[in-house]
Scaffold this motif. Structure first.
Motif, PDB file in Angstrom:
ATOM      1  N   GLY A 129       0.689  -1.175   0.108  1.00 38.27           N
ATOM      2  CA  GLY A 129      -0.080  -0.024   0.123  1.00 38.27           C
ATOM      3  C   GLY A 129       0.828   1.205   0.081  1.00 38.27           C
ATOM      4  N   ARG A 130       1.969   1.154   0.339  1.00 41.89           N
ATOM      5  CA  ARG A 130       2.916   2.460   0.236  1.00 41.89           C
ATOM      6  C   ARG A 130       3.509   2.376  -1.199  1.00 41.89           C
ATOM      7  NH1 ARG A 130       4.493   4.738   5.256  1.00 41.89           N
ATOM      8  NH2 ARG A 130       3.567   3.765   6.968  1.00 41.89           N
ATOM      9  N   LYS A 131       3.591   3.802  -1.422  1.00 44.93           N
ATOM     10  CA  LYS A 131       4.432   4.189  -2.774  1.00 44.93           C
ATOM     11  C   LYS A 131       5.878   3.916  -2.954  1.00 44.93           C
ATOM     12  CE  LYS A 131       0.575   7.477  -3.613  1.00 44.93           C
ATOM     13  NZ  LYS A 131       0.205   8.806  -4.018  1.00 44.93           N
ATOM     14  N   LYS A 132       6.734   4.018  -1.935  1.00 45.97           N
ATOM     15  CA  LYS A 132       8.001   3.867  -1.998  1.00 45.97           C
ATOM     16  C   LYS A 132       8.614   3.115  -0.794  1.00 45.97           C
ATOM     17  CE  LYS A 132       9.039   8.683  -0.715  1.00 45.97           C
ATOM     18  NZ  LYS A 132       9.796   9.838  -1.271  1.00 45.97           N
ATOM     19  N   TRP A 133       9.967   2.873  -0.759  1.00 49.75           N
ATOM     20  CA  TRP A 133      10.683   2.232   0.114  1.00 49.75           C
ATOM     21  C   TRP A 133      11.026   3.375   1.047  1.00 49.75           C
ATOM     22  CZ3 TRP A 133      11.713  -3.030   0.994  1.00 49.75           C
ATOM     23  CH2 TRP A 133      11.435  -3.869   0.251  1.00 49.75           C
ATOM     24  N   LYS A 134      11.346   3.162   2.198  1.00 50.69           N
ATOM     25  CA  LYS A 134      11.904   4.099   3.289  1.00 50.69           C
ATOM     26  C   LYS A 134      13.085   3.837   3.674  1.00 50.69           C
ATOM     27  CE  LYS A 134       9.233   6.113   6.285  1.00 50.69           C
ATOM     28  NZ  LYS A 134       9.569   7.465   6.319  1.00 50.69           N
ATOM     29  N   LYS A 135      14.063   4.939   3.360  1.00 54.47           N
ATOM     30  CA  LYS A 135      15.598   4.471   3.843  1.00 54.47           C
ATOM     31  C   LYS A 135      15.725   4.822   5.366  1.00 54.47           C
ATOM     32  CE  LYS A 135      20.153   5.687   2.584  1.00 54.47           C
ATOM     33  NZ  LYS A 135      20.938   6.825   1.554  1.00 54.47           N
ATOM     34  N   VAL A 136      16.191   3.965   6.085  1.00 58.10           N
ATOM     35  CA  VAL A 136      16.215   4.122   7.566  1.00 58.10           C
ATOM     36  C   VAL A 136      17.680   3.730   7.952  1.00 58.10           C
ATOM     37  CG1 VAL A 136      15.558   3.278   9.829  1.00 58.10           C
ATOM     38  CG2 VAL A 136      13.973   3.285   7.866  1.00 58.10           C
ATOM     39  N   PRO A 137      18.472   5.286   8.101  1.00 63.17           N
ATOM     40  CA  PRO A 137      19.811   5.103   8.589  1.00 63.17           C
ATOM     41  C   PRO A 137      19.922   4.478   9.979  1.00 63.17           C
ATOM     42  CG  PRO A 137      19.330   7.002   7.992  1.00 63.17           C
ATOM     43  CD  PRO A 137      17.786   6.505   7.960  1.00 63.17           C
ATOM     44  N   LEU A 138      21.121   3.720  10.077  1.00 61.01           N
ATOM     45  CA  LEU A 138      21.394   3.152  11.587  1.00 61.01           C
ATOM     46  C   LEU A 138      22.403   4.227  12.060  1.00 61.01           C
ATOM     47  CD1 LEU A 138      21.234  -0.704  10.669  1.00 61.01           C
ATOM     48  CD2 LEU A 138      19.369   0.983  11.590  1.00 61.01           C
ATOM     49  N   LYS A 139      21.999   4.507  13.229  1.00 61.16           N
ATOM     50  CA  LYS A 139      22.977   5.729  14.060  1.00 61.16           C
ATOM     51  C   LYS A 139      24.293   5.018  14.384  1.00 61.16           C
ATOM     52  CE  LYS A 139      19.531   9.281  15.036  1.00 61.16           C
ATOM     53  NZ  LYS A 139      18.807   9.941  15.838  1.00 61.16           N
ATOM     54  N   TYR A 140      24.105   3.468  14.689  1.00 62.20           N
ATOM     55  CA  TYR A 140      25.146   2.879  15.274  1.00 62.20           C
ATOM     56  C   TYR A 140      26.621   2.984  14.349  1.00 62.20           C
ATOM     57  CZ  TYR A 140      28.222  -1.290  15.733  1.00 62.20           C
ATOM     58  OH  TYR A 140      29.395  -2.127  16.030  1.00 62.20           O
ATOM     59  N   ASN A 158      27.369   5.999  12.858  1.00 64.06           N
ATOM     60  CA  ASN A 158      28.078   7.053  13.174  1.00 64.06           C
ATOM     61  C   ASN A 158      29.090   7.146  13.978  1.00 64.06           C
ATOM     62  OD1 ASN A 158      25.777   8.169  11.489  1.00 64.06           O
ATOM     63  ND2 ASN A 158      24.509   8.693  13.249  1.00 64.06           N
ATOM     64  N   LYS A 159      28.953   6.061  14.979  1.00 69.30           N
ATOM     65  CA  LYS A 159      30.219   5.878  15.998  1.00 69.30           C
ATOM     66  C   LYS A 159      30.965   4.902  15.640  1.00 69.30           C
ATOM     67  CE  LYS A 159      27.546   8.089  19.662  1.00 69.30           C
ATOM     68  NZ  LYS A 159      27.059   7.978  21.003  1.00 69.30           N
ATOM     69  N   ASN A 160      30.636   3.843  14.803  1.00 70.02           N
ATOM     70  CA  ASN A 160      31.559   2.711  14.744  1.00 70.02           C
ATOM     71  C   ASN A 160      31.549   2.433  13.447  1.00 70.02           C
ATOM     72  OD1 ASN A 160      31.084   1.250  17.846  1.00 70.02           O
ATOM     73  ND2 ASN A 160      29.178   2.274  17.147  1.00 70.02           N
ATOM     74  N   ALA A 161      32.866   1.926  12.961  1.00 71.49           N
ATOM     75  CA  ALA A 161      33.158   1.663  11.567  1.00 71.49           C
ATOM     76  C   ALA A 161      32.409   0.201  11.269  1.00 71.49           C
ATOM     77  CB  ALA A 161      34.620   1.329  11.450  1.00 71.49           C
ATOM     78  N   GLY A 162      32.405  -0.059  10.096  1.00 71.33           N
ATOM     79  CA  GLY A 162      31.895  -1.268   9.203  1.00 71.33           C
ATOM     80  C   GLY A 162      30.818  -0.909   8.721  1.00 71.33           C
ATOM     81  N   SER A 163      29.603  -2.047   8.338  1.00 72.51           N
ATOM     82  CA  SER A 163      28.528  -2.031   7.535  1.00 72.51           C
ATOM     83  C   SER A 163      27.777  -3.156   7.798  1.00 72.51           C
ATOM     84  CB  SER A 163      28.911  -1.797   6.124  1.00 72.51           C
ATOM     85  OG  SER A 163      29.708  -2.719   5.543  1.00 72.51           O
TER      86      SER A 163
END
Length: 332
Positions: A133-144, A146-151
């Motif tokens: 029912g939604r029109k597009k995907w929502k991008k949700v950044p993970l603040k983890y 911001n302080k830590n390296a990696g992905s």
């Protein structure tokens, strides 16, 4: 009806014994118009022509009778009921993620109001979230990050209304699912663990079994990343901590790993499936191997499966269930 594709005889019906014991199957997206079926019990491989509406599609996940399909070329994405063949569309996948290799987690059936679809892409620092029912995907950044390296590493699972996802193979993020659709994040971090034994490289899987959540660590080594060992850890919760505890016993179940996902299923010796074992395929220069790791004696063995020209992308396990067989008989 029979046809010849890539030198292999194919039919438009299911293999005779499909659904009688665990099988491996693979939809190839735009690579091939067939579905490949591996029979690990009889060491067989068969190709079956897909109906036109399934050709070019990749199977990204399922929830009950609903399978999530995506078109590799158009990025169209929809749920398909394999009992009624009704469709429920969700927004097409964005351009940037390689959805063909992303991990999809689904909270509930798509015909319910609380269905949320979460896309976890390796090497990213955000989640993609949507619902029917939604029109597009929502991008949700993970603040983890911001302080830590990696992905993000990729493997993920929804357990007790929380998303468990790995970071750089050794850290687990635990994220409440419900707030994600609004773009907010409530998160707990399970600290880094040390795999044992420490090897050249490893890969992780999540498996839910009889109400518990397990983390399976698959160790590999050397050129070609040959599998050499497995370890199993169970999620332990206490008043003061949450951590992974190593265990040697998964009871009368077996774990089945493929692609980015894992499943548990009661073992049945009549099928050749032993309890307290882990089964997973591997693709190497000498062919497709089906590995068996026995937790009782820590012994790793393998047998060869017939060669498959399509590689192992999106290879999935299918288990004996009434709805799967009856519906696929209609579809194929």
């Amino acid at each position: 009806m029979e046809a010849e594709i890539l030198g292999c005889k194919v039919q438009n019906s299911l293999p005779h014994s499909f659904g009688s014991w665990p099988w491996l199957f693979q939809m190839h997206g735009s690579k091939k118009k067939t579905c490949t079926f591996f029979d690990p019990i009889n060491n067989g491989l068969e190709e079956r022509i897909l109906p036109e509406f399934l050709q070019g599609k990749a199977c990204l996940g399922c929830y009950g009778e609903w399978i999530l399909l995506a078109d590799e070329l158009t990025r169209e994405c929809f749920f398909l009921s394999i009992t009624s063949f009704s469709k429920i569309y969700i927004p097409p996948f964005p351009e940037f993620p390689d959805f063909f290799h992303a991990v999809v987690s689904i909270t509930s059936p798509p015909n319910t109001s609380n269905c949320i679809v979460i896309l976890v892409c390796s090497a990213k620092t955000f989640l993609l979230v949507c619902s029917p029912g939604r029109k597009k995907w929502k991008k949700v950044p993970l603040k983890y990050f911001n302080k830590n390296a990696g992905s993000l590493r990729g493997p993920s699972i929804i357990y007790n209304e929380q998303l468990f996802v790995m970071v750089n193979m050794t850290v687990t993020l635990v994220i409440d699912v419900a707030p994600l659709i609004r773009g907010s994040v409530k998160m707990t971090v399970i600290d880094e663990f040390k795999p044992c034994p420490i090897t050249y490289s490893w890969y992780t899987y999540f498996v839910e079994c009889t109400g518990d959540l397990f983390l399976i660590i698959m160790h590999s080594y050397g050129y070609g990343q040959l599998i050499i060992n497995f370890e199993v850890r169970r999620l332990e919760l206490s008043c003061n901590s949450i951590h992974w505890r190593r265990v040697q016993d998964i009871g009368d179940h077996a774990f089945f790993l493929a692609g980015c996902s894992g499943r548990s299923f009661p073992a049945n010796k009549a099928w050749g499936v032993q309890p307290n074992c882990i089964y997973t395929p591997g693709y190497y220069s000498d062919g497709v191997r089906l590995y068996t790791f026995c937790l009782d004696d820590q012994v790793l063995t393998f047998t060869f499966l017939p060669e498959n020209s399509g590689g192992l992308d999106r290879l999935q396990w299918a288990f004996p269930t009434k709805w799967l067989v009856s519906v696929l008989l209609i579809a194929l």
